[in-house]
Design a protein around this motif. Structure first.
Motif, PDB file in Angstrom:
ATOM      1  N   GLN A   1     -40.991   1.862  -6.414  1.00  0.00           N
ATOM      2  CA  GLN A   1     -41.150   2.294  -7.808  1.00  0.00           C
ATOM      3  C   GLN A   1     -40.480   3.646  -7.964  1.00  0.00           C
ATOM      4  O   GLN A   1     -40.604   4.515  -7.083  1.00  0.00           O
ATOM      5  N   HIS A   2     -39.774   3.802  -9.068  1.00  0.00           N
ATOM      6  CA  HIS A   2     -38.965   5.009  -9.278  1.00  0.00           C
ATOM      7  C   HIS A   2     -39.592   5.888 -10.355  1.00  0.00           C
ATOM      8  O   HIS A   2     -39.726   5.458 -11.510  1.00  0.00           O
ATOM      9  N   MET A   3     -39.967   7.098  -9.977  1.00  0.00           N
ATOM     10  CA  MET A   3     -40.572   8.014 -10.949  1.00  0.00           C
ATOM     11  C   MET A   3     -39.622   8.319 -12.110  1.00  0.00           C
ATOM     12  O   MET A   3     -40.064   8.574 -13.225  1.00  0.00           O
TER      13      MET A   3
ATOM     14  N   MET B   1     -40.419   5.905 -14.560  1.00  0.00           N
ATOM     15  CA  MET B   1     -41.836   5.844 -14.954  1.00  0.00           C
ATOM     16  C   MET B   1     -42.252   7.049 -15.806  1.00  0.00           C
ATOM     17  O   MET B   1     -42.872   6.913 -16.838  1.00  0.00           O
ATOM     18  N   MET B   2     -41.873   8.243 -15.334  1.00  0.00           N
ATOM     19  CA  MET B   2     -42.318   9.478 -16.002  1.00  0.00           C
ATOM     20  C   MET B   2     -41.395   9.899 -17.123  1.00  0.00           C
ATOM     21  O   MET B   2     -41.749  10.737 -17.948  1.00  0.00           O
TER      22      MET B   2
ATOM     23  N   GLN C   1     -39.408   4.959 -19.175  1.00  0.00           N
ATOM     24  CA  GLN C   1     -40.874   5.042 -19.079  1.00  0.00           C
ATOM     25  C   GLN C   1     -41.527   3.667 -18.910  1.00  0.00           C
ATOM     26  O   GLN C   1     -42.389   3.269 -19.671  1.00  0.00           O
ATOM     27  N   LYS C   2     -41.117   2.991 -17.857  1.00  0.00           N
ATOM     28  CA  LYS C   2     -41.704   1.682 -17.540  1.00  0.00           C
ATOM     29  C   LYS C   2     -42.570   1.844 -16.295  1.00  0.00           C
ATOM     30  O   LYS C   2     -42.076   1.847 -15.168  1.00  0.00           O
ATOM     31  N   GLN C   3     -43.881   1.961 -16.516  1.00  0.00           N
ATOM     32  CA  GLN C   3     -44.795   2.296 -15.421  1.00  0.00           C
ATOM     33  C   GLN C   3     -45.017   1.166 -14.426  1.00  0.00           C
ATOM     34  O   GLN C   3     -45.455   1.394 -13.312  1.00  0.00           O
ATOM     35  N   ASN C   4     -44.752  -0.058 -14.856  1.00  0.00           N
ATOM     36  CA  ASN C   4     -45.092  -1.173 -13.972  1.00  0.00           C
ATOM     37  C   ASN C   4     -43.884  -1.875 -13.352  1.00  0.00           C
ATOM     38  O   ASN C   4     -44.032  -2.888 -12.693  1.00  0.00           O
ATOM     39  N   SER C   5     -42.711  -1.314 -13.564  1.00  0.00           N
ATOM     40  CA  SER C   5     -41.540  -1.980 -12.995  1.00  0.00           C
ATOM     41  C   SER C   5     -41.422  -1.613 -11.521  1.00  0.00           C
ATOM     42  O   SER C   5     -41.760  -0.505 -11.118  1.00  0.00           O
ATOM     43  N   SER C   6     -40.985  -2.566 -10.735  1.00  0.00           N
ATOM     44  CA  SER C   6     -40.655  -2.225  -9.360  1.00  0.00           C
ATOM     45  C   SER C   6     -39.333  -2.897  -9.011  1.00  0.00           C
ATOM     46  O   SER C   6     -38.933  -3.872  -9.652  1.00  0.00           O
TER      47      SER C   6
END
Ligand SMILES: Nc1nc2c(ncn2[C@@H]2O[C@H](COP(=O)(O)OP(=O)(O)OP(=O)(O)O)[C@@H](O)[C@H]2O)c(=O)[nH]1
Ligand SMILES: [Zn+2]
Length: 198
Positions: free
Chosen positions: A155-157, A160-161, A165-170
């Motif tokens: 997961q890439h901050m 995410m941050m 801003q996709k918090q659930n992508s991996s």
């Protein structure tokens, strides 16, 4: 080349980084003399050296220190190796798990050396694809196995941050050499690690 984790920081590098971090803090609108922050440039300088210590290490040497002649010629799988790296575009963390397998060809390697090799390449500015490739090629060239496979899920901050801003992508990356290029062998490995892949 040694591979122990940092015990002593390079004074000159620490000093230079410290000055730069002080400027960054100021440019961001903070008071670098504020009590809680006054030592932050030094802490950040040391943290960044720790997180990029892979530049001082040699993965080939690490493997060569613990290679043993052995007749075992079945698949060896080490899964769920946690990793922490920094994306080279934003210098923000990406983190996740690596799964590694190899099929020996007359020599095996100490199991702990596989996570150590992951760390050597993860503790640098990286992209996930190159990290996967670096680990794969290092094992292939040094251990010379009948086959080697590497899968990384992270997961890439920076996604995410900030940014999208996709918090659930991996993100999953993989590389296969030798016998793992055969579909049956590759599937056997993927089945063994599949409980960890979403
Ligand atoms: N392929 C790959 N891309 C990555 C990795 N880490 C970060 N990135 C991407 O690197 C790209 C850099 O794109 P740019 O358009 O130059 O940077 P940006 O404007 O900050 O992009 P956004 O993240 O979309 O806001 C972004 O799409 C990131 O998601 C990685 O490990 N592999
Ligand atoms: Zn990034």
């Amino acid at each position: 080349m040694p591979y122990k984790f940092f015990e002593e920081y390079n004074l000159e590098v620490t000093d230079n980084l410290k000055d730069n971090f002080r400027n960054i803090i100021q440019e961001l609108g903070e008071d670098p003399e504020r009590e809680g922050i006054v030592k932050t440039p030094e802490r950040a300088a040391k943290a960044m050296q720790f997180l990029t210590q892979g530049y001082q290490m040699d993965a080939k040497t690490i493997l060569e220190e613990a290679m043993f002649k052995e007749g075992y010629n079945e698949m060896v799988v080490v899964k769920d190796i946690e990793l922490y790296s920094l994306c080279e575009h934003h210098m923000l963390p990406f983190f996740g798990k690596a799964h590694i397998a190899y099929i020996p060809d007359g020599q095996i390697v100490g199991l702990s050396k596989l996570p150590r090799v992951v760390d050597v390449f993860a503790r640098r500015l990286q992209v996930q694809e190159r990290l996967t490739h670096d680990i794969l090629e290092c094992l292939n060239e040094t251990l010379k196995p009948k086959g080697v496979a590497v899968v990384i899920e992270a997961q890439h901050m920076c996604m995410m941050m900030r940014g999208v801003q996709k918090q659930n992508s991996s993100t999953t990356t993989s590389g296969f050499r030798g016998q793992f290029e055969k579909i049956e062998t590759r599937n056997e490995f993927l089945k063994l690690i599949s409980s960890d892949l979403k």
